[in-house]
Design a protein around this motif. Structure first.
Motif, mmCIF file in Angstrom:
data_model
loop_
_atom_site.group_PDB
_atom_site.id
_atom_site.type_symbol
_atom_site.label_atom_id
_atom_site.label_comp_id
_atom_site.label_asym_id
_atom_site.label_seq_id
_atom_site.Cartn_x
_atom_site.Cartn_y
_atom_site.Cartn_z
ATOM 1 N N ARG A 88 -0.835 -13.729 2.020
ATOM 2 C CA ARG A 88 -1.094 -13.365 0.618
ATOM 3 C C ARG A 88 -2.577 -13.495 0.288
ATOM 4 N NH1 ARG A 88 4.053 -15.792 0.027
ATOM 5 N NH2 ARG A 88 3.150 -17.875 -0.193
ATOM 6 N N ASP A 89 -3.212 -14.545 0.787
ATOM 7 C CA ASP A 89 -4.623 -14.799 0.466
ATOM 8 C C ASP A 89 -5.546 -13.717 1.029
ATOM 9 O OD1 ASP A 89 -3.913 -17.099 -0.863
ATOM 10 O OD2 ASP A 89 -4.396 -18.452 0.804
ATOM 11 N N ARG A 90 -5.300 -13.280 2.266
ATOM 12 C CA ARG A 90 -6.228 -12.318 2.878
ATOM 13 C C ARG A 90 -5.756 -10.873 2.751
ATOM 14 N NH1 ARG A 90 -4.867 -14.827 8.749
ATOM 15 N NH2 ARG A 90 -2.884 -13.776 9.106
ATOM 16 N N GLY A 91 -4.455 -10.674 2.417
ATOM 17 C CA GLY A 91 -3.952 -9.330 2.181
ATOM 18 C C GLY A 91 -3.302 -8.664 3.372
ATOM 19 N N TYR A 92 -3.332 -9.279 4.534
ATOM 20 C CA TYR A 92 -2.720 -8.687 5.722
ATOM 21 C C TYR A 92 -2.167 -9.770 6.641
ATOM 22 C CZ TYR A 92 -7.261 -9.872 7.835
ATOM 23 O OH TYR A 92 -8.381 -10.526 8.260
ATOM 24 N N ALA A 93 -1.258 -9.376 7.520
ATOM 25 C CA ALA A 93 -0.624 -10.297 8.467
ATOM 26 C C ALA A 93 -1.072 -9.973 9.882
ATOM 27 C CB ALA A 93 0.901 -10.184 8.369
ATOM 28 N N VAL A 94 -1.077 -10.992 10.724
ATOM 29 C CA VAL A 94 -1.515 -10.836 12.107
ATOM 30 C C VAL A 94 -0.440 -11.367 13.049
ATOM 31 C CG1 VAL A 94 -3.282 -11.406 13.826
ATOM 32 C CG2 VAL A 94 -3.924 -11.137 11.414
ATOM 33 N N ASN A 95 -0.127 -10.588 14.062
ATOM 34 C CA ASN A 95 0.799 -11.015 15.110
ATOM 35 C C ASN A 95 0.050 -10.975 16.437
ATOM 36 O OD1 ASN A 95 2.755 -11.316 17.073
ATOM 37 N ND2 ASN A 95 3.810 -9.401 16.614
ATOM 38 N N HIS A 96 -0.123 -12.136 17.023
ATOM 39 C CA HIS A 96 -0.810 -12.222 18.312
ATOM 40 C C HIS A 96 0.156 -12.830 19.323
ATOM 41 C CE1 HIS A 96 -4.391 -13.766 20.915
ATOM 42 N NE2 HIS A 96 -4.085 -12.515 21.211
ATOM 43 N N ASN A 97 0.917 -11.955 19.996
ATOM 44 C CA ASN A 97 1.898 -12.382 21.000
ATOM 45 C C ASN A 97 3.040 -13.229 20.422
ATOM 46 O OD1 ASN A 97 0.480 -11.233 23.283
ATOM 47 N ND2 ASN A 97 -0.993 -12.907 23.073
ATOM 48 N N GLN A 98 3.353 -13.069 19.150
ATOM 49 C CA GLN A 98 4.429 -13.871 18.558
ATOM 50 C C GLN A 98 5.817 -13.327 18.887
ATOM 51 O OE1 GLN A 98 3.967 -14.752 14.388
ATOM 52 N NE2 GLN A 98 1.766 -15.051 14.571
ATOM 53 N N TYR A 99 5.919 -12.022 19.064
ATOM 54 C CA TYR A 99 7.228 -11.415 19.317
ATOM 55 C C TYR A 99 7.313 -10.872 20.740
ATOM 56 C CZ TYR A 99 11.218 -8.236 18.780
ATOM 57 O OH TYR A 99 12.412 -7.563 18.936
ATOM 58 N N ALA A 146 -0.752 -5.958 9.947
ATOM 59 C CA ALA A 146 0.079 -5.194 9.013
ATOM 60 C C ALA A 146 -0.213 -5.587 7.573
ATOM 61 C CB ALA A 146 1.557 -5.408 9.321
ATOM 62 N N ALA A 147 0.048 -4.646 6.674
ATOM 63 C CA ALA A 147 -0.094 -4.894 5.234
ATOM 64 C C ALA A 147 1.078 -4.230 4.517
ATOM 65 C CB ALA A 147 -1.421 -4.351 4.719
ATOM 66 N N PRO A 148 1.461 -4.761 3.358
ATOM 67 C CA PRO A 148 2.648 -4.253 2.673
ATOM 68 C C PRO A 148 2.384 -3.029 1.807
ATOM 69 C CG PRO A 148 1.755 -6.083 1.435
ATOM 70 C CD PRO A 148 0.897 -5.947 2.670
ATOM 71 N N VAL A 154 -6.403 -1.691 7.478
ATOM 72 C CA VAL A 154 -4.948 -1.625 7.314
ATOM 73 C C VAL A 154 -4.561 -1.878 5.853
ATOM 74 C CG1 VAL A 154 -2.748 -2.663 7.976
ATOM 75 C CG2 VAL A 154 -4.506 -2.282 9.703
ATOM 76 N N THR A 155 -5.212 -2.850 5.231
ATOM 77 C CA THR A 155 -4.933 -3.159 3.824
ATOM 78 C C THR A 155 -5.258 -1.968 2.932
ATOM 79 O OG1 THR A 155 -5.405 -5.505 4.194
ATOM 80 C CG2 THR A 155 -5.456 -4.739 1.925
ATOM 81 N N ASP A 156 -6.388 -1.331 3.179
ATOM 82 C CA ASP A 156 -6.764 -0.158 2.390
ATOM 83 C C ASP A 156 -5.757 0.975 2.580
ATOM 84 O OD1 ASP A 156 -8.992 -1.507 1.529
ATOM 85 O OD2 ASP A 156 -10.400 -0.472 2.849
ATOM 86 N N THR A 157 -5.262 1.135 3.816
ATOM 87 C CA THR A 157 -4.270 2.175 4.081
ATOM 88 C C THR A 157 -2.979 1.893 3.328
ATOM 89 O OG1 THR A 157 -5.203 2.620 6.274
ATOM 90 C CG2 THR A 157 -2.925 3.324 5.883
ATOM 91 N N ALA A 158 -2.526 0.653 3.366
ATOM 92 C CA ALA A 158 -1.300 0.278 2.647
ATOM 93 C C ALA A 158 -1.460 0.485 1.149
ATOM 94 C CB ALA A 158 -0.943 -1.173 2.951
ATOM 95 N N ALA A 159 -2.635 0.139 0.622
ATOM 96 C CA ALA A 159 -2.887 0.310 -0.810
ATOM 97 C C ALA A 159 -2.878 1.789 -1.191
ATOM 98 C CB ALA A 159 -4.226 -0.321 -1.183
ATOM 99 N N GLU A 160 -3.417 2.640 -0.307
ATOM 100 C CA GLU A 160 -3.423 4.072 -0.582
ATOM 101 C C GLU A 160 -1.999 4.621 -0.566
ATOM 102 O OE1 GLU A 160 -5.235 8.319 1.031
ATOM 103 O OE2 GLU A 160 -5.775 6.449 2.053
ATOM 104 N N ILE A 161 -1.199 4.180 0.401
ATOM 105 C CA ILE A 161 0.201 4.628 0.452
ATOM 106 C C ILE A 161 0.930 4.201 -0.817
ATOM 107 C CG2 ILE A 161 2.403 4.418 1.668
ATOM 108 C CD1 ILE A 161 0.750 3.968 4.251
#
Length: 247
Positions: free
Chosen positions: A180-191, A199-201, A234-241
């Protein structure tokens, strides 16, 4: 065959009238309430339908149905809003871009993908599902859900897929706050080992997450020093969508 036909007709009716109650479907088809209820439960167990988040007496289409015919999405406002910004993001980064939607609190479902031209690249087929707690797209969505729904997710077992998977509820909540604070999520080998994502919402008018857009790339091309730059793109793209979808 009658039961199959009935199930398909009820599925179509839910898609047309969602969110809809058992009583409304009973009147529509003239069937016993118990028959409609059994059909709804069966479709729900198969992932085609789900209870409405705000009113669990009402039924709506589950995100998993999008895997059956992704081309049907081309007429939807979300697909139309997302395609152009996703294409620009793919072209700017030359990495794979995904659009995923939440299937209630069960999982994320990939509904669109734009591939890069690298020989070595990540690949998630349309319709692939992934856990909310172990992916960037899942974290992007979870971070914008009400606390009660996050609690529902963390109340169950958070399966570990590798050493980097967050399986502790307290740590997961802390990570969601960082998202929430930075606006995007990061997955580094978690899955999936060797796979990273940012990713961003995509939000609706009430700031409820409808989807998540993500850039996915092999660990070998993940550069921590570029994280802020990629996260902003990515955040800018999500915001545009989001903005295009709300027009």
């Amino acid at each position: 065959m009658k039961s199959v036909t009935r199930s398909l007709r009820i599925l179509e009716a839910v898609a047309k009238h969602q969110p809809v109650t058992v009583g409304e479907l009973t009147k529509l088809f003239g069937l016993p309430k118990s028959t409609v209820q059994r059909t709804l439960v069966s479709l729900n167990e198969a992932g085609w339908l789900r209870a409405n988040r705000k009113d669990t007496t009402r039924w709506e289409i589950g995100a998993r149905i999008l895997a059956v015919r992704p081309a049907a999405l081309q007429g939807s406002s979300l697909f139309a809003a997302a395609r152009e910004p996703m294409t620009r993001l793919r072209d700017a980064l030359n990495e794979t871009i995904h659009l995923s939607v939440p299937d209630a609190l069960q999982c994320m479902v990939v509904v669109d993908r734009l591939d890069c031209d690298h020989t070595v690249r990540t690949h998630h087929a349309i319709g692939d599902t992934s856990p909310l707690h172990a992916t960037a797209s899942g974290h992007a969505v979870l971070a914008h859900l009400p606390k009660s729904e996050v609690d529902e997710v963390t109340a169950g077992t958070l399966e570990g897929y590798g050493a980097e998977t967050i399986t502790d509820p307290v740590q997961l909540r802390a990570e969601l706050q960082r998202v929430r604070d930075r606006g995007y999520a990061v997955n580094h080998n978690q899955y999936l080992q060797g796979v990273c994502a940012i990713a961003a919402p995509v939000l609706d008018g009430d700031s409820v997450p409808l989807a998540a857009v993500a850039v996915s790339l092999p660990d070998s091309r993940f550069e921590p020093g570029r994280l802020a730059e990629l996260g902003q793109l990515v955040t800018d793209t999500a915001a545009e969508i989001t903005a295009r979808h709300l027009r």
